[in-house]
Design a protein around this motif. Structure first.
Motif, PDB file in Angstrom:
ATOM      1  N   ALA A   9       0.841  -1.194   0.000  1.00 17.55           N
ATOM      2  CA  ALA A   9       0.000   0.000   0.000  1.00 17.55           C
ATOM      3  C   ALA A   9       0.880   1.250   0.000  1.00 17.55           C
ATOM      4  CB  ALA A   9      -0.916   0.011   1.219  1.00 17.55           C
ATOM      5  N   ARG A  11       0.626   5.295   1.043  1.00 17.99           N
ATOM      6  CA  ARG A  11      -0.195   6.217   1.830  1.00 17.99           C
ATOM      7  C   ARG A  11       0.457   7.592   1.858  1.00 17.99           C
ATOM      8  NH1 ARG A  11       0.118   1.529   4.758  1.00 17.99           N
ATOM      9  NH2 ARG A  11      -1.854   0.414   5.026  1.00 17.99           N
ATOM     10  N   ARG A  17      -7.910  11.046   2.593  1.00 16.92           N
ATOM     11  CA  ARG A  17      -7.835   9.727   3.212  1.00 16.92           C
ATOM     12  C   ARG A  17      -8.951   8.839   2.672  1.00 16.92           C
ATOM     13  NH1 ARG A  17      -6.509  13.285   6.729  1.00 16.92           N
ATOM     14  NH2 ARG A  17      -8.541  13.634   7.686  1.00 16.92           N
ATOM     15  N   TYR A  22     -10.258   0.676   1.266  1.00 11.15           N
ATOM     16  CA  TYR A  22      -9.366   0.696   0.106  1.00 11.15           C
ATOM     17  C   TYR A  22      -8.115   1.501   0.437  1.00 11.15           C
ATOM     18  CZ  TYR A  22     -11.430   5.332  -0.803  1.00 11.15           C
ATOM     19  OH  TYR A  22     -11.865   6.623  -0.687  1.00 11.15           O
ATOM     20  N   SER A  23      -7.083   1.277  -0.341  1.00  7.05           N
ATOM     21  CA  SER A  23      -5.820   2.005  -0.191  1.00  7.05           C
ATOM     22  C   SER A  23      -5.805   3.196  -1.139  1.00  7.05           C
ATOM     23  CB  SER A  23      -4.645   1.084  -0.536  1.00  7.05           C
ATOM     24  OG  SER A  23      -4.573  -0.002   0.358  1.00  7.05           O
ATOM     25  N   GLN A  24      -5.018   4.210  -0.812  1.00  4.57           N
ATOM     26  CA  GLN A  24      -4.839   5.328  -1.741  1.00  4.57           C
ATOM     27  C   GLN A  24      -4.116   4.868  -2.997  1.00  4.57           C
ATOM     28  OE1 GLN A  24      -2.789   7.757   1.169  1.00  4.57           O
ATOM     29  NE2 GLN A  24      -4.389   9.314   1.006  1.00  4.57           N
ATOM     30  N   VAL A  26      -1.631   1.227  -4.554  1.00  3.38           N
ATOM     31  CA  VAL A  26      -1.028  -0.077  -4.331  1.00  3.38           C
ATOM     32  C   VAL A  26       0.051  -0.284  -5.389  1.00  3.38           C
ATOM     33  CG1 VAL A  26      -1.402  -2.579  -4.495  1.00  3.38           C
ATOM     34  CG2 VAL A  26      -3.014  -1.166  -3.219  1.00  3.38           C
TER      35      VAL A  26
END
Length: 135
Positions: A9, A11, A17, A22-24, A26
């Motif tokens: 991930a 960040r 945010r 979910y991730s910002q 990947v």
């Protein structure tokens, strides 16, 4: 090994945010995939008026995720954009979008979508430098 090298991930506080599971971004398979970002200012949550200003903020948000991993929009190879009002807003969106990209431009898909109180949402896939590829 089956060629699966896992995923990491990405960040940053420079982009809104996640508002869900979910991730910002990947990193996987030699690429950085971003989430779809809207035009919220990451510090204030404010959304600018109009599709051109929203497009610029969206691309700044996406760019912040890329920058967290040492990339920029110049590294994008695929862009997917969603417009709340495709026919009405395409020209203004496209003009603002062009300010952020240079040749060779990434491939792009732009579609009309039902969005949550915003006019534009964009995600990108960026190519990692060869030295950053997992292996």
């Amino acid at each position: 090994m089956s060629g699966h090298h896992g995923k990491r991930a990405v960040r940053t506080t420079g982009a809104p945010r996640p508002a869900g599971a979910y991730s910002q971004g990947v990193v996987a398979g030699g690429f950085l995939f971003t989430a779809g970002f809207g035009p919220q200012d990451p510090d204030t949550g404010a959304v600018p008026d109009g599709v051109a200003a929203q497009t610029r903020q969206v691309l700044r948000n996406v760019g912040a995720v890329l920058a967290e991993h040492g990339l920029s929009l110049k590294d994008a190879v695929k862009v997917t954009a969603h417009l709340q009002h495709l026919n009405r807003d395409f020209a203004a969106y496209d003009a603002a979008y062009q300010e952020f990209f240079e040749e060779p431009c990434p491939v792009r898909t732009t579609v009309g979508s039902e969005l949550m109180d915003i006019l534009v949402e964009i995600d990108v896939v960026a190519l990692l430098p060869a030295t950053d590829s997992p292996g």
